[in-house]
Design a protein around this motif. Structure first.
Motif, PDB file in Angstrom:
ATOM      1  N   ALA A  10       0.823  -1.187   0.183  1.00  0.00           N
ATOM      2  CA  ALA A  10       0.072   0.060   0.162  1.00  0.00           C
ATOM      3  C   ALA A  10       0.858   1.203  -0.120  1.00  0.00           C
ATOM      4  CB  ALA A  10      -0.939  -0.137   1.261  1.00  0.00           C
ATOM      5  N   ALA A  11       1.803   1.249   0.571  1.00  0.00           N
ATOM      6  CA  ALA A  11       2.869   2.374   0.806  1.00  0.00           C
ATOM      7  C   ALA A  11       3.536   2.664  -0.412  1.00  0.00           C
ATOM      8  CB  ALA A  11       3.737   2.236   1.979  1.00  0.00           C
ATOM      9  N   VAL A  12       3.931   1.715  -1.317  1.00  0.00           N
ATOM     10  CA  VAL A  12       4.853   2.067  -2.487  1.00  0.00           C
ATOM     11  C   VAL A  12       3.790   2.129  -3.653  1.00  0.00           C
ATOM     12  CG1 VAL A  12       6.558   1.141  -1.389  1.00  0.00           C
ATOM     13  CG2 VAL A  12       5.247  -0.418  -2.958  1.00  0.00           C
ATOM     14  N   GLU A  13       2.646   1.874  -3.686  1.00  0.00           N
ATOM     15  CA  GLU A  13       1.589   2.000  -4.884  1.00  0.00           C
ATOM     16  C   GLU A  13       1.798   3.252  -5.627  1.00  0.00           C
ATOM     17  OE1 GLU A  13      -2.869   1.130  -5.765  1.00  0.00           O
ATOM     18  OE2 GLU A  13      -2.455   1.555  -3.923  1.00  0.00           O
ATOM     19  N   ASP A  14       1.997   3.116  -6.754  1.00  0.00           N
ATOM     20  CA  ASP A  14       2.308   4.257  -7.961  1.00  0.00           C
ATOM     21  C   ASP A  14       3.348   4.978  -7.628  1.00  0.00           C
ATOM     22  OD1 ASP A  14      -0.474   3.512  -9.000  1.00  0.00           O
ATOM     23  OD2 ASP A  14      -1.322   4.719  -7.276  1.00  0.00           O
ATOM     24  N   LYS A  15       4.622   4.295  -7.038  1.00  0.00           N
ATOM     25  CA  LYS A  15       5.650   5.164  -6.699  1.00  0.00           C
ATOM     26  C   LYS A  15       6.787   4.191  -7.364  1.00  0.00           C
ATOM     27  CE  LYS A  15       4.307   7.294  -2.398  1.00  0.00           C
ATOM     28  NZ  LYS A  15       2.751   6.446  -2.113  1.00  0.00           N
ATOM     29  N   GLU A  16       8.186   5.046  -7.535  1.00  0.00           N
ATOM     30  CA  GLU A  16       9.288   4.415  -8.270  1.00  0.00           C
ATOM     31  C   GLU A  16      10.265   4.998  -7.737  1.00  0.00           C
ATOM     32  OE1 GLU A  16       9.122   4.318 -12.349  1.00  0.00           O
ATOM     33  OE2 GLU A  16       7.371   2.874 -12.581  1.00  0.00           O
ATOM     34  N   TRP A  17      11.480   4.458  -7.536  1.00  0.00           N
ATOM     35  CA  TRP A  17      12.706   4.822  -7.038  1.00  0.00           C
ATOM     36  C   TRP A  17      13.822   4.222  -7.988  1.00  0.00           C
ATOM     37  CZ3 TRP A  17       8.831   3.115  -3.990  1.00  0.00           C
ATOM     38  CH2 TRP A  17       8.213   4.001  -3.028  1.00  0.00           C
TER      39      TRP A  17
END
Length: 298
Positions: free
Chosen positions: A59-66
């Protein structure tokens, strides 16, 4: 500007790493359980996760990238698998904080002495890995998960014992205080040998290895090793006191370095790549002198 995710990063050299990443101009996100406050203010972004609950990380990293992930908080292969599956396709490079404990007891281990690509993984939770043997198995299996899945460009950083002036474990301080007080130290196996690294150099190494193209396991730290007997003798000499060493395992007197066997690493690979670390004797001398001075102030 790189986007960097740090899983953990609010304790000891993980905190120092975050500080260095901020100074480096990176956009830093830390993901923790938020059980401890951090000093970073508005300089970082924050995610709330529980490493033992995959759904919280998802849930925390949804739709995120690094661009880069530093994993400071993985303590089981289940957590490694969950992180790898959740972050697959969201990051290209993964730096895993491992330990010299992945090796069998022994001295000056080179990286090839433990191969995570051939280690048979048994998936268990962190609660199922008690003591030093459990810690060793958990880190071995976690390395194996990251390297065998192959979802990222992975580095496993096999740190030796981390020490510094602000070492919260106070394991070196324990020996200094006992010797200054003339109290006995229980050391059943005084010839056991260990390697060390300064916490600031641990954080710097993580920063620099993240900037590199290196892949695979690597041993950072001050070259060589030292026995517990040699360490105690060094403290006694610098403190101008006699050390009282006993073959004892009585609680409160036994050395926190009294492990069942030696654990030390060969750092020549890291040195060959251009990384530098403080000389081992210089490192320990400066920390012993610091602790002697602090003891005098208390």
């Amino acid at each position: 500007m790189r986007k960097v995710l740090v899983l953990g990063g609010t304790q000891y050299f993980g905190k120092k790493l975050v500080e260095k990443l901020i100074e480096n101009g990176d956009e830093v996100t830390i993901a923790t359980r938020v059980t401890k406050s951090d000093p970073f203010g508005e300089k970082v972004k924050r995610l709330v996760i529980d490493r033992e609950k995959k759904e919280t990380l998802a849930a925390a990293v949804e739709d995120k990238e690094w661009d880069l992930v530093y994993d400071q908080s993985c303590f089981s292969p289940m957590e490694a698998r969950d992180a790898a599956e959740v972050l697959k396709g969201k990051v290209g490079r993964y730096i895993f904080t491992s330990t010299q404990a992945v090796y069998e007891f022994g001295t000056l281990h080179a990286e090839g002495n433990f191969d995570p690509l051939t280690y048979e993984i048994t998936y268990k939770s962190r609660k199922e890995y008690p003591g030093y043997e459990g810690y060793k198995e958990a880190k071995r299996a976690s390395e194996a998960v990251f390297h065998q899945l192959g979802y990222f460009n992975v580095v496993s950083v096999r740190f030796p014992i981390v020490v510094s002036e602000d070492d919260y474990t106070e394991r070196l301080k324990f020996h200094v205080d006992k010797i200054l007080a003339g109290q006995p130290i229980g050391i059943p196996n005084p010839e056991m040998r260990y390697s060390f690294i300064h916490a600031d150099e641990a954080a710097s190494f993580l920063l620099e290895i993240g900037n590199s193209a290196f892949e695979g396991p690597i041993n950072p730290g001050s070259a060589g090793d030292i026995s517990v007997r040699e360490l105690v003798d060094k403290i006694a000499l610098l403190a101008n006191k006699e050390a009282v060493v006993e073959n004892s395992t009585i609680s409160g007197t036994v050395s926190p370095y009294a492990l069942p066997g030696s654990w030390s690493i060969d750092t020549s690979l890291a040195e060959g790549l251009g990384f530098t670390f403080t000389d081992l004797n210089q490192l320990l001398d400066q920390l012993i002198k610091f602790n002697i001075q602090q003891n005098a102030l208390n």
